[in-house]
Design a protein around this motif. Sequence first.
Motif: not given
Length: 151
Positions: A7-35
């Motif tokens: 669904s569009q809503q699900y895919r828009e939520n993936l856009d938000s996932l990509c903006k989470l703190y830690g998503f783009n950093n190997i050292f902080l990724f554990d913070m985003a992983k649960p999402f």
Amino acid sequence: MKFKTYSQQYRENLDSLCKLYGFNNIFLFDMAKPFIPSTLKVVGPSDSTSKQINCHGYTFNKNCWYEVKNVFKILKDGKLIETKKPQEGDIVIYYLRDTEPLPVIKHTGIYQGKGKIKSKWSNGPIFLHDIWNVPYTYGKIVKFFKKLDSA
């Protein structure tokens, strides 16, 4: 070719996932992983602050942040040939718009067969995912290409 849709809503939520703190950093990724939804499989790490590789750099094995203009050049130079019957190892290009005069490429990945793609999300992790299990901003059009030797 028919692929599983999301669904569009699900895919828009993936856009938000990509903006989470830690998503783009190997050292902080554990913070985003649960999402990360269980429908996505992490198969490679996020980047560090000293080394940044985007989806195009990953797809074309450039080991760098590879500009979309380079993907257009590869297409223009005929180093990718569109196919309607993708096979493992083919290139997948996601478009926001694929019409001339200004097609808009948003994302690239590598077809793994059986409707699965391996791709890097920005400078975040590498995922194994269904074709349409990607952020909404990656577009609504997908094309497959055979890669010639020098691409």
